[in-house]
Design a protein around this motif. Structure first.
Motif, PDB file in Angstrom:
ATOM      1  N   THR A   1      10.774  -5.930 -24.957  1.00 47.26           N
ATOM      2  CA  THR A   1       9.903  -5.803 -26.121  1.00 47.26           C
ATOM      3  C   THR A   1      10.205  -4.530 -26.897  1.00 47.26           C
ATOM      4  O   THR A   1      10.206  -4.511 -28.134  1.00 47.26           O
ATOM      5  CB  THR A   1       8.423  -5.809 -25.681  1.00 47.26           C
ATOM      6  N   ARG A   2      10.475  -3.455 -26.177  1.00 42.59           N
ATOM      7  CA  ARG A   2      10.796  -2.182 -26.832  1.00 42.59           C
ATOM      8  C   ARG A   2      12.110  -2.287 -27.620  1.00 42.59           C
ATOM      9  O   ARG A   2      12.245  -1.674 -28.675  1.00 42.59           O
ATOM     10  CB  ARG A   2      10.914  -1.069 -25.788  1.00 42.59           C
ATOM     11  N   LYS A   3      13.050  -3.081 -27.104  1.00 43.45           N
ATOM     12  CA  LYS A   3      14.307  -3.275 -27.827  1.00 43.45           C
ATOM     13  C   LYS A   3      14.052  -4.039 -29.129  1.00 43.45           C
ATOM     14  O   LYS A   3      14.673  -3.755 -30.167  1.00 43.45           O
ATOM     15  CB  LYS A   3      15.314  -4.036 -26.962  1.00 43.45           C
ATOM     16  N   TRP A   4      13.131  -4.989 -29.080  1.00 46.60           N
ATOM     17  CA  TRP A   4      12.768  -5.715 -30.303  1.00 46.60           C
ATOM     18  C   TRP A   4      12.148  -4.767 -31.321  1.00 46.60           C
ATOM     19  O   TRP A   4      12.454  -4.840 -32.518  1.00 46.60           O
ATOM     20  CB  TRP A   4      11.796  -6.857 -29.975  1.00 46.60           C
ATOM     21  N   PHE A   5      11.287  -3.876 -30.852  1.00 46.05           N
ATOM     22  CA  PHE A   5      10.701  -2.887 -31.763  1.00 46.05           C
ATOM     23  C   PHE A   5      11.791  -2.092 -32.473  1.00 46.05           C
ATOM     24  O   PHE A   5      11.729  -1.853 -33.684  1.00 46.05           O
ATOM     25  CB  PHE A   5       9.795  -1.919 -30.998  1.00 46.05           C
ATOM     26  N   GLU A   6      12.797  -1.684 -31.718  1.00 48.39           N
ATOM     27  CA  GLU A   6      13.859  -0.865 -32.311  1.00 48.39           C
ATOM     28  C   GLU A   6      14.647  -1.651 -33.359  1.00 48.39           C
ATOM     29  O   GLU A   6      14.992  -1.111 -34.420  1.00 48.39           O
ATOM     30  CB  GLU A   6      14.797  -0.360 -31.214  1.00 48.39           C
ATOM     31  N   SER A   7      14.925  -2.916 -33.080  1.00 49.20           N
ATOM     32  CA  SER A   7      15.646  -3.733 -34.052  1.00 49.20           C
ATOM     33  C   SER A   7      14.796  -4.002 -35.286  1.00 49.20           C
ATOM     34  O   SER A   7      15.310  -4.037 -36.410  1.00 49.20           O
ATOM     35  CB  SER A   7      16.092  -5.045 -33.408  1.00 49.20           C
ATOM     36  N   ALA A   8      13.498  -4.213 -35.081  1.00 51.11           N
ATOM     37  CA  ALA A   8      12.602  -4.416 -36.220  1.00 51.11           C
ATOM     38  C   ALA A   8      12.584  -3.175 -37.112  1.00 51.11           C
ATOM     39  O   ALA A   8      12.620  -3.273 -38.350  1.00 51.11           O
ATOM     40  CB  ALA A   8      11.200  -4.742 -35.728  1.00 51.11           C
ATOM     41  N   GLN A   9      12.538  -2.014 -36.491  1.00 54.27           N
ATOM     42  CA  GLN A   9      12.573  -0.773 -37.265  1.00 54.27           C
ATOM     43  C   GLN A   9      13.904  -0.606 -37.991  1.00 54.27           C
ATOM     44  O   GLN A   9      13.951  -0.106 -39.125  1.00 54.27           O
ATOM     45  CB  GLN A   9      12.321   0.426 -36.353  1.00 54.27           C
ATOM     46  N   ALA A  10      14.979  -1.055 -37.365  1.00 56.55           N
ATOM     47  CA  ALA A  10      16.306  -0.925 -37.977  1.00 56.55           C
ATOM     48  C   ALA A  10      16.438  -1.746 -39.250  1.00 56.55           C
ATOM     49  O   ALA A  10      17.235  -1.406 -40.130  1.00 56.55           O
ATOM     50  CB  ALA A  10      17.380  -1.327 -36.972  1.00 56.55           C
ATOM     51  N   ILE A  11      15.649  -2.840 -39.382  1.00 57.97           N
ATOM     52  CA  ILE A  11      15.708  -3.630 -40.614  1.00 57.97           C
ATOM     53  C   ILE A  11      14.563  -3.262 -41.567  1.00 57.97           C
ATOM     54  O   ILE A  11      14.325  -3.967 -42.546  1.00 57.97           O
ATOM     55  CB  ILE A  11      15.711  -5.139 -40.334  1.00 57.97           C
ATOM     56  N   GLY A  12      13.855  -2.168 -41.253  1.00 58.79           N
ATOM     57  CA  GLY A  12      12.883  -1.640 -42.202  1.00 58.79           C
ATOM     58  C   GLY A  12      11.424  -1.884 -41.909  1.00 58.79           C
ATOM     59  O   GLY A  12      10.562  -1.549 -42.729  1.00 58.79           O
ATOM     60  N   LEU A  13      11.105  -2.442 -40.745  1.00 61.16           N
ATOM     61  CA  LEU A  13       9.705  -2.669 -40.392  1.00 61.16           C
ATOM     62  C   LEU A  13       9.183  -1.472 -39.603  1.00 61.16           C
ATOM     63  O   LEU A  13       9.779  -1.098 -38.591  1.00 61.16           O
ATOM     64  CB  LEU A  13       9.548  -3.948 -39.555  1.00 61.16           C
ATOM     65  N   PRO A  14       8.072  -0.892 -40.001  1.00 63.97           N
ATOM     66  CA  PRO A  14       7.566   0.281 -39.283  1.00 63.97           C
ATOM     67  C   PRO A  14       6.863  -0.098 -37.987  1.00 63.97           C
ATOM     68  O   PRO A  14       6.430  -1.235 -37.804  1.00 63.97           O
ATOM     69  CB  PRO A  14       6.557   0.882 -40.270  1.00 63.97           C
ATOM     70  N   MET A  15       6.758   0.858 -37.074  1.00 60.68           N
ATOM     71  CA  MET A  15       5.890   0.680 -35.913  1.00 60.68           C
ATOM     72  C   MET A  15       4.446   0.863 -36.363  1.00 60.68           C
ATOM     73  O   MET A  15       4.138   1.760 -37.160  1.00 60.68           O
ATOM     74  CB  MET A  15       6.212   1.705 -34.829  1.00 60.68           C
ATOM     75  N   ASN A  16       3.577   0.014 -35.862  1.00 59.20           N
ATOM     76  CA  ASN A  16       2.158   0.102 -36.193  1.00 59.20           C
ATOM     77  C   ASN A  16       1.378   0.255 -34.886  1.00 59.20           C
ATOM     78  O   ASN A  16       1.353  -0.672 -34.071  1.00 59.20           O
ATOM     79  CB  ASN A  16       1.690  -1.147 -36.946  1.00 59.20           C
TER      80      ASN A  16
END
Length: 538
Positions: A156-171
């Motif tokens: 799940t943490r790896k998904w967070f990192e990829s999401a951030q890499a395409i411009g989605l912030p952590m919430n």
């Protein structure tokens, strides 16, 4: 209980809150009727047990929608709770309030008591949250919320990192002032057990002498004196019982059962009721109509690292997880599978997110007819990224088929019937693929299993998600709230237009669907409604 002041029909997410609040002062006698049985069942209380209750007719109405052209003609399964706690006893337990703008839209539609300020005040009273801003989140309410920081799968943490890499912030808090981004969900789980509306609100209130709860009581109709509802008739153990309410009857049966009971009692579209031989008491074309629901699908990947599949798939894994849960109330059985997700905008010009995401370090590609195989995952490592539309434009309806109160109503969801809904689903699928192709998540993917790397063209992608999409179990608006009887079923105090002594309090009164899961809004609606009911019955 003789001569109750209030009769509440349905002990679900809203009905349990209503029963607790109306009985709290001790001034009113409250009778709560529930068609289902007791919630003290192992698979109800164990968080991941919802995989078992999904097809369990002992706790589930097990509705089936009509074949849906928007879903490639598929017949969608509609589980709804038939047990104390209602659907909060069989759902995936995600706690999402919705966007503030959702509730301001309720207010601006002519419902002055239902803006974001009023609803968020109710949320603060209900919640006992461990995260977020003290100015926004409740800290001492009866509903204790859980965030799976320690139990979340590392992928799940790896998904967070990829999401951030395409411009989605952590919430860090989807229930704060801003929903945008990805992060961990909150859950109605406390100490490894499901915290349903029944456990959080009803159980503490059941010791009060002015509250009586009757299970196994299937309400078959309302009684009237002219245009005023006076009580209900219900069947229990083969006997018919009629009981009167001193003040009001409150329907909290949910978006399926509340319009069903109104129609059975002569409140609804006159032409439809007359065609079934039902006398018309109040002609209202909107009872059962304006159905909104979130529609979801997912993309599934084969991983090159262990996932939850390896924890729950083999027999030794099941035994280990079971022992860990029984002894410590911990491990994969103690939390939902959708541990993380997010909210995104498919167009940056949108004022708020329009799509919800879900991440599961888990997969169930192999078909198992008649089963939701949460406890029997694929034998290989896999994971899924899902999504659903937050504010669909498609509309359906729920209509009774006959005057028989035991016959399930006809559910015509009309999913993905609006082209804008189709466009949103397509755009989000492409975003999901961008995430999966971005490191570090890409490093853990062996191949895309569904829909598969060969499904590329828009037409093929649309065909795929029509075939594999379905309800995410958030139906609302079938008795929607509004000031005009020509456009709504209840007024802003949730009183049924044209009928005295009768209110509806549940998800069916939402003027429009909220951005995210609906269980939280159902409870907040009941909390706010109880204030209005008590004001009107001082």
């Amino acid at each position: 209980m003789d001569n109750p002041d209030f009769i509440i029909v349905g002990a679900g997410s809203s009905g349990c809150v209503m029963a607790e609040r109306l009985s709290a002062s001790g001034r009113h006698k409250v009778l709560l009727l529930e068609a289902g049985g007791d919630d003290r069942r192992f698979f109800v209380q164990m968080p991941l047990g919802y995989g078992k209750t999904f097809f369990d007719k002992r706790v589930n109405w097990m509705y089936r929608a009509e074949p849906d052209p928007g879903l490639a003609g598929n017949i969608d399964h509609w589980p709804r709770g038939r047990v104390l706690g209602g659907s909060s006893s069989i759902n995936a337990m995600v706690w999402v309030r919705g966007a503030r703008a959702d509730f301001d839209e309720w207010r601006d539609a002519g419902n002055p008591d239902w803006g974001a300020d009023e609803i968020c005040a109710a949320f603060r009273e209900i919640e006992c949250a461990a995260i977020g801003d003290d100015a926004v989140r409740g800290r001492s309410g009866p509903l204790k919320l859980f965030v799976p920081n320690k139990t979340v799968h590392p992928l799940t943490r790896k998904w967070f990192e990829s999401a951030q890499a395409i411009g989605l912030p952590m919430n860090p808090d989807f229930n704060g002032d801003n929903q945008d981004g990805v992060g961990l969900f909150e859950f109605t789980i406390h100490k490894g057990r499901r915290l349903s509306s029944a456990r959080a609100f009803l159980r503490p209130a059941m010791s009060r002498p002015n509250l009586r709860v009757i299970t196994g009581a299937h309400v078959t109709g309302l009684t009237f004196d002219g245009q005023r509802a006076t009580g209900v008739t219900y069947m229990r153990r083969g006997k018919t019982v009629t009981i009167k309410a001193g003040c009001e009857v409150i329907l909290s049966g949910g978006s399926v059962n509340s319009p069903q009971l109104l129609q059975l009692s002569g409140i609804g579209p006159a032409d439809h009721l007359q065609s079934l031989g039902i006398g018309v008491r109040a002609d209202n074309a909107h009872v059962g109509r304006n159905l909104e629901d979130h529609i979801g699908t997912n993309y599934t990947f084969r991983a090159n690292c262990p996932t939850i599949n390896q924890q729950l798939g083999p027999l030794w894994g099941k035994l280990s997880a079971g022992m860990r849960y029984l002894l410590m109330r911990d491990g994969p059985l103690s939390v939902s599978l959708n541990q993380a997700g997010g909210f995104i905008r498919t167009d940056p010009n949108r004022t708020r997110p329009n799509m919800q995401l879900y991440f599961q370090a888990f997969s169930t590609v192999l078909p198992r007819p008649g089963e939701r195989p949460i406890l029997s995952p694929d034998p290989w490592p896999g994971f899924s990224i899902g999504w659903s539309n937050c504010r669909p434009k498609s509309r359906g309806e729920i209509m009774i088929r006959s005057a028989d109160p035991f016959e399930p109503p006809k559910i015509a969801a009309n999913a993905l019937s609006h082209p804008d809904d189709v466009a949103e689903m397509l755009a989000t699928g492409k975003i999901i693929r961008r995430m999966a192709a971005t490191r570090p998540l890409a490093d853990y993917i062996e191949t895309e299993l569904l829909p598969g790397p060969d499904v590329i063209e828009d037409e093929a992608l649309i065909e795929d998600f029509r075939r594999r999409s379905g309800t995410v179990y958030h139906p609302v608006a079938t008795c929607r709230m509004g000031p005009d009887p020509a456009r709504a079923v209840v007024d802003s105090r949730l009183r049924v237009h044209g009928v005295g002594g009768l209110r509806v309090v549940d998800c069916s009164v939402f003027p429009n669907i909220v951005t995210g899961n609906t269980n939280a809004a159902a409870m907040a609606t009941a909390w706010r409604a109880s204030e209005l009911v008590l004001q009107d019955n001082t």
